[in-house]
Design an enzyme around this catalytic site. Structure first.
Site, short mmCIF file in Angstrom:
data_model
loop_
_atom_site.label_atom_id
_atom_site.label_comp_id
_atom_site.label_asym_id
_atom_site.label_seq_id
_atom_site.Cartn_x
_atom_site.Cartn_y
_atom_site.Cartn_z
N GLY A 122 13.95 -30.46 36.14
CA GLY A 122 12.92 -29.98 37.06
C GLY A 122 12.09 -31.13 37.59
O GLY A 122 11.83 -32.08 36.87
N ARG A 160 20.82 -28.06 36.46
CA ARG A 160 22.06 -27.40 36.02
C ARG A 160 23.19 -28.39 35.75
O ARG A 160 24.15 -28.09 35.09
CB ARG A 160 22.55 -26.42 37.08
CG ARG A 160 21.49 -25.53 37.64
CD ARG A 160 21.84 -24.05 37.59
NE ARG A 160 20.75 -23.26 38.13
CZ ARG A 160 19.61 -23.01 37.48
NH1 ARG A 160 19.44 -23.46 36.27
NH2 ARG A 160 18.65 -22.30 38.05
N ASP A 189 14.00 -33.64 28.67
CA ASP A 189 14.78 -33.67 27.44
C ASP A 189 16.28 -33.46 27.70
O ASP A 189 17.11 -34.16 27.13
CB ASP A 189 14.23 -32.57 26.52
CG ASP A 189 14.67 -32.80 25.10
OD1 ASP A 189 14.56 -33.95 24.64
OD2 ASP A 189 15.15 -31.85 24.47
N THR A 238 8.19 -34.79 32.49
CA THR A 238 8.03 -33.34 32.46
C THR A 238 6.55 -33.00 32.62
O THR A 238 5.70 -33.67 32.03
CB THR A 238 8.55 -32.66 31.18
OG1 THR A 238 8.03 -31.33 31.12
CG2 THR A 238 8.14 -33.36 29.90
N ASP A 281 5.33 -30.52 31.39
CA ASP A 281 4.93 -29.84 30.14
C ASP A 281 4.35 -30.79 29.09
O ASP A 281 3.72 -30.34 28.14
CB ASP A 281 6.14 -29.12 29.53
CG ASP A 281 6.58 -27.92 30.37
OD1 ASP A 281 5.92 -27.63 31.37
OD2 ASP A 281 7.59 -27.29 30.01
N ASP A 325 5.76 -32.37 26.71
CA ASP A 325 6.16 -31.96 25.36
C ASP A 325 7.25 -32.85 24.73
O ASP A 325 7.99 -32.40 23.86
CB ASP A 325 6.61 -30.49 25.37
CG ASP A 325 7.78 -30.25 26.33
OD1 ASP A 325 8.21 -31.20 27.01
OD2 ASP A 325 8.24 -29.10 26.41
N ARG A 345 6.96 -24.26 28.80
CA ARG A 345 8.05 -23.43 28.25
C ARG A 345 8.01 -23.38 26.73
O ARG A 345 8.21 -22.35 26.13
CB ARG A 345 9.38 -24.00 28.74
CG ARG A 345 10.56 -23.14 28.46
CD ARG A 345 11.79 -23.66 29.14
NE ARG A 345 11.78 -25.11 29.29
CZ ARG A 345 12.47 -25.77 30.21
NH1 ARG A 345 13.19 -25.12 31.08
NH2 ARG A 345 12.42 -27.08 30.28
O1 F6P Z 1 10.05 -28.07 32.07
C1 F6P Z 1 9.27 -28.02 33.18
C2 F6P Z 1 9.19 -26.60 33.71
O2 F6P Z 1 8.34 -26.61 34.84
C3 F6P Z 1 8.73 -25.56 32.70
O3 F6P Z 1 7.35 -25.56 32.52
C4 F6P Z 1 9.29 -24.29 33.30
O4 F6P Z 1 9.53 -23.33 32.32
C5 F6P Z 1 10.57 -24.74 33.90
O5 F6P Z 1 10.44 -26.13 34.15
C6 F6P Z 1 10.93 -24.00 35.16
O6 F6P Z 1 12.18 -24.41 35.60
P1 F6P Z 1 12.86 -23.93 36.95
O7 F6P Z 1 12.42 -24.88 38.02
O8 F6P Z 1 14.30 -24.00 36.69
O9 F6P Z 1 12.37 -22.55 37.24
#
Ligand code: F6P
Length: 354
Positions: free
Chosen positions: A14, A78, A119, A141, A143, A145, A187
């Site tokens: 992401g 993906r 990750d 990220t 997040d 994390d 997440r």
């Molecule tokens: O890991 C970063 C993040 O933004 C999370 O906080 C969230 O759950 C996820 O990516 C969303 O991913 P996508 O863009 O695939 O919806």
């Protein structure tokens, strides 16, 4: 010292504000400091399935991208060359195309790769390193994390966005005497919720690390009512574990909506819900993220020059270091439920619903 003349750069997973700052810094220092050629690989490692899509990155290509959100290279969460999903005779099949990816890297003349990702991207980078690819990682990220680094770029910008939203919710919540639920990203960890909740003056913060009950939330609403406070702001991390009384419900909608609906029913309050979603991933990176991204980009290029393959740059005690990717991948950094920040929040009356 490795013989590097051509560096490849890709962004995977992401997106996060600050990716372009890393790309810009890596391209500039590779060209200016080491006189290398740089190739931009589009859409993570997917870009190496179709080598013709990769292109040279010159200084002019990174000019003006520092304040831009997203990534000029594109990304995907993906693409995994070891488990690549493809369609054969109308059937979905999973293939290991890592050999093809490595062969295409060589075909493009790329000696080493900087992989900027979260990750998942780091796990792929580690597998490719074990197959001989000269690769260096940069952690990303919103997040925040990843355990190997104190901070990941993107977090600060996301936190600003989430805090700004809580600030805006505040005035309307107060005017209408409502309970307002704000769902933020995170997440597996509650860093954005905890940060935005504290910075935005929320009254209840729900995070994956602290189990909560609807009863305790309602008790807190009642307590605020007794103090004469007719509105309440609840910040919810998207990754919360649902309380036992909601375990039977399937997550067909955002958890913020589920929590909001449950509270409205139980506490008989007027509740409104805002799910911030991908707004938190977008926008111009904050100065902090631009600076961290720049430091990471430069450090990653230096790591390549030193032959530090299989390693990832990180921030420790506010200085840039490197750790092995295998050491870093798969290890989450979560909020300590008994840590100083949570204790500070509790001390000023914030409830975690527990
Ligand atoms: O890991 C970063 C993040 O933004 C999370 O906080 C969230 O759950 C996820 O990516 C969303 O991913 P996508 O863009 O695939 O919806």
């Amino acid at each position: 010292m490795p013989n590097v003349n051509c560096l490849g750069i890709c962004t995977g997973g992401g997106d996060a504000p600050g990716l372009n700052a890393v790309i810009r810094a890596a391209v500039k220092s590779a060209i200016l400091k080491y006189k290398w050629k740089v190739i931009g690989i589009p859409d993570g490692f997917d870009g190496l399935i179709w080598p013709e899509r990769s292109h040279e990155l010159a200084l002019k290509d990174v000019s003006g991208i520092l304040p831009r959100g997203g990534t000029i290279l594109g990304t995907t969460n993906r693409g995994n060359p070891f488990r690549y999903k493809t369609c054969e005779n109308g059937q979905e099949v999973i293939r290991d195309i890592s050999d093809q990816v490595i062969a295409n890297q060589k075909k493009l003349g790329i000696d080493a790769i900087i992989s900027i990702g979260g990750d998942g991207s780091m796990k792929i980078a580690d597998e490719l390193f074990r197959k001989g690819m000269q690769i260096v990682g940069v952690p990303k990220t919103i997040d925040n994390d990843l355990s190997a680094t104190e901070v990941t770029f993107g977090f600060d910008t996301a936190l600003h966005t989430a805090t700004d939203a809580v600030d805006k919710i505040h005035t309307t919540a107060e005017s209408h005497h409502r309970v307002m639920v704000v769902e933020v990203m995170g997440r597996d960890a509650g860093w954005i919720a905890l940060g935005a909740g504290l910075a935005g003056g929320a009254h209840i913060i729900l995070i994956p690390e602290i189990p909560f009950t609807l009863d305790k939330i309602c008790q807190h609403l009642a307590l605020r009512q007794r103090y004469g406070k007719r509105f309440t702001i609840i910040v919810v991390a998207e990754g919360i574990r649902l309380p036992t009384e909601m375990k039977h419900l399937s997550r067909t909608m955002a958890v913020g909506n589920m929590i909001g609906d449950a509270i409205s029913l139980l506490a008989q309050k007027e509740v409104r819900i805002s799910v911030l979603g991908h707004i938190q991933r977008g926008g111009s990176p904050s100065p902090y993220d631009r600076i961290l991204g720049t430091r990471f980009g430069v450090a990653a290029v230096d790591l390549v020059a030193k032959g530090g393959f299989g390693k990832m740059v990180c921030l420790q005690k506010e200085c840039i270091h490197a750790v092995t990717i295998s050491e870093a991948a798969g290890k989450l950094k979560t909020v300590d439920p008994d840590g100083e920040v949570v204790r500070a929040a509790r001390a000023i009356g914030i409830s975690f619903g527990d």
